[in-house]
Design an enzyme around this catalytic site. Structure first.
Site: not given
Length: 712
Positions: A352, A388
């Site tokens: 993330d 990401e």
């Protein structure tokens, strides 16, 4: 475990390994803190009574002790004594019970209470720490010894070219599943239940990407509104499976249950990828709670602002950013990753806001210590790594800029495909790059098309059914007056906002859903599906359902769109059976010897000619033909033999009206068999739909896949 933790002896123990480790007769505790002046190990008996033991030994800033007789199941925490000077970045407060960053299991919930905060009420930057004891209101670590029977577990080891990812929430997957026993719904055991695994296998996906399963807690602002953090991007424990997903308790049993889930999924041939949140923690900004890192060594764990260390450098939008530049923090991250691979047998990670991990100073640095350590690590470098590739800081959008070994959530792919199907006049030039692996992003540094994770939806944003139903978000249930969530979604509601009974609008929306899914599954790269998109799941217009732990977020197994499910299954099967659709190398566009002039990749205009330079820059062009020659595949099998496949001609037409396209004749094809058409509910055209070269009408807003037929 002894009858009373008050009676235990405290031996010097060892500074390694960090965390709590049982050796068969006792447990070694080790905690790193450069800021501590003293550390208390706090043990809790069965009645919840706390017993404190001062750690007398410190080695290289690690406080440690071995406690004979203390074993699995023991609940524990720490209290750290040191300076409390927020203006200098020091936030030690022994009134706060702190979770061990290396705890392998966590017990207890976070209860909203003023004592969670290190400062007195309304005195965030004051010099006096809050004296209230937080122990009754915070979770505790658990000593774990788990001799799980991994015998027979085999990692699927699926090649990237064969991978189809299914992004799914552990709880949401089965919370409403009628064939999963109620006691198992929403748990690790529920995810591994045959009823859910059979769905994954029938669908044809090869990997589940689990939303965060590291132990997390809900933010105070959500608790005050009576909500919770459903997605889990608020990590507190990087080694502990989230206790709330365990059907068997939180005294360490969640570790065994998680392992059993992994083993069951592996037995079905499915890989397990974890969405991990190493960019920030659950402690928030300077007003947030003191739960672990902040009280152990605030300056050591977090990036503080230059010139004002009372505040945190926030590249994440969540209040703080872990300082991966520091050796001890980098070690924590790598120890955690290795643990989940070696002890929990997971097959990869999706990072993330990965750009936040690569910031050396302020800029994102491709040569940062984070990349260096990951690349040289003999364990972590061997599993699937997905970034990401952005954060919210300046220069944080880094799609295409991660180094080899890494794949990326291709945000440009998502944006382009959404623009095309929403009717935006963006032409076909960028679309062609996205359909064929995004060579403009990944080729220059030696990466392959498989670096691109292709997706149009994810957990964050509208599910696919809502993407074609709503142009305006409806997030009022989140309690933020609809201010949260993305405002520019690059989508189209098919002419009517929200639900409608108009059959024409409903049919158009269903076709648009199929168009998006067909595009993803026919593109070179690695496709990712969002759980529920294949079922027709809706969030009723909420595009930021991170705090909706209810039917709005859970998969709806009672209202399954069976036709849509059949469509997705058909496309996944076609992709699996067709190597030309999942090539490992970029197309060259070169002529293939012995074919009479065909190319491995060719692009056709509706008029029948190959696209010219002017066509590529025609923003009004909404139709493109993509020819893939299965005789020109550039990778070889394990024995070095050239891979051969059928050839395909695909048409993507985003215009609203039917269009006449001209199918090229020999040497491109003698005839064409229509194998997929999004005008049909399941994608299946009438059997033996053979089309000769020449003009043919393509329906408005549709995708065709045609197998090339050649006469002997």
């Amino acid at each position: 475990m002894p009858t009373s933790p008050a009676d235990v002896e405290v031996w010097p123990g060892s500074p390694t390994p960090l965390g709590a480790h049982w050796d068969g007769t006792g447990t070694n505790f080790a905690l790193w803190s450069a800021a501590a002046q003293a550390v208390d190990l706090c043990l809790f008996d069965d009645a919840g009574t706390e017993h404190r033991h001062r750690l007398q030994e410190t080695t290289h800033q690690v406080w440690h002790a071995r406690l004979p007789g203390v074993g699995p199941g023991q609940r524990y925490g720490y209290r750290v004594h040191g300076g409390y000077q927020p203006g200098s970045g020091h936030r030690a407060n022994p009134a706060k019970l702190l979770l061990d960053p290396y705890a392998r299991a966590v017990d207890g919930d976070l209860t909203l209470h003023p004592s969670l905060f290190g400062y007195p009420d309304a005195a965030v930057d004051g010099p006096v720490p809050d004296p209230r004891d937080s122990a009754p209101y915070v979770p505790r670590g658990v000593v774990v010894h788990d001799s799980f029977p991994w015998d027979g577990d085999r990692r699927p080891g699926t090649a990237w070219s064969d991978t189809v990812i299914y992004e799914v929430h552990v709880k949401g997957a089965t919370m409403a599943h009628p064939d999963v026993p109620p006691v198992l719904r929403g748990t690790y055991a529920g995810l591994a239940h045959p009823a859910f695994v059979e769905h994954l296998l029938a669908l044809g996906v090869t990997a589940v990407e689990l939303l965060p399963v590291h132990h997390f807690v809900s933010e105070p602002h959500l608790l005050r509104r009576g909500l919770t953090n459903y997605w889990g991007y608020n990590t507190l424990g990087y080694f502990a499976p989230h206790a709330g997903y365990s059907s068997s308790g939180s005294g360490g049993q969640q570790v065994t249950e998680f392992k059993a889930m992994v083993k069951a999924l592996h037995a079905a041939g499915l890989e397990v990828i974890l969405d991990v949140v190493y960019n920030h923690t659950a402690e928030g900004d300077h007003t947030g709670p003191t739960l672990s890192f902040k009280g152990i060594d605030n300056r050591g764990y977090y990036r503080l602002r230059e010139g004002d260390p009372s505040r945190y450098q926030d590249y994440t939008g969540c209040g703080n950013t872990l300082d991966v530049r520091r050796p001890q923090v980098l070690a924590l991250l790598m120890d955690s990753l290795r643990y989940w691979v070696t002890e929990m047998h997971v097959d990869g990670f999706r990072f993330d806001l990965a750009a936040a991990l690569a910031r050396s100073m302020h800029d994102v640095d491709r040569l940062s210590a984070f990349f260096d350590v990951v690349h040289q690590d003999p364990v972590v470098s061997q599993v699937k790594l997905i970034a990401e590739p952005w954060d919210i800081g300046e220069g944080g959008y880094q799609v295409g800029n991660f180094p080899p070994l890494w794949t990326e959530w291709n945000g440009k792919y998502r944006d382009t495909v959404r623009d095309v199907w929403s009717g935006a006049h963006v032409g076909v030039r960028d679309l062609a790059y996205r359909l064929t692996g995004s060579s403009d992003l990944y080729r220059s540094d030696g990466r392959r098309p498989l670096a691109s994770i292709n997706f149009v939806t994810a957990h964050d944003g509208f599910p696919l059914a809502d993407l074609v139903t709503y142009e305006h978000k409806r997030n009022e249930a989140n309690g933020e007056d609809n201010r949260d969530g993305e405002r520019h979604n690059r989508n189209w509601n098919c002419g009517v906002e929200g639900e409608t009974s108009d059959p024409q609008v409903q049919a158009l929306r269903a076709r648009q859903v199929r168009n998006h899914l067909a595009t993803v599954l026919l593109s070179t790269g690695v496709p990712m599906l969002t759980a529920g998109d294949e079922l027709g799941r809706t969030q009723q217009g909420n595009n930021n359902a991170y705090c909706q732990d209810n039917e709005l977020s859970w998969l709806d197994w009672k209202s399954v769109d069976e036709d849509l499910l059949a469509f997705v299954t058909r496309l996944v099967r076609l992709r699996r059976d067709s190597p030309v659709l999942r090539q490992e190398a970029f197309f060259e566009g070169h002529e293939i010897p012995g074919t009479g002039g065909t190319r491995d990749l060719a692009w056709f205009h509706p008029a029948g000619h190959q696209l010219s330079t002017g066509d590529w820059f025609d923003t009004g062009l909404q139709t493109i033909g993509m020819y893939l020659d299965g005789r020109g595949i550039r990778h070889r099998d394990e024995r070095g033999r050239a891979v051969q496949d059928d050839s395909y001609l695909g048409w993507l037409h985003a215009g609203p009206e039917p269009v006449t396209v001209h199918l090229p004749g020999p040497p491109w094809g003698d005839d064409y068999e229509l194998v997929v058409s999004t005008e049909y509910a399941t994608g299946a055209p009438p059997q033996n739909t053979i089309v000769a070269p020449g003009p043919v009408e393509l329906p408005g807003r549709s995708v065709w896949v045609m197998r090339v037929l050649r006469r002997p």
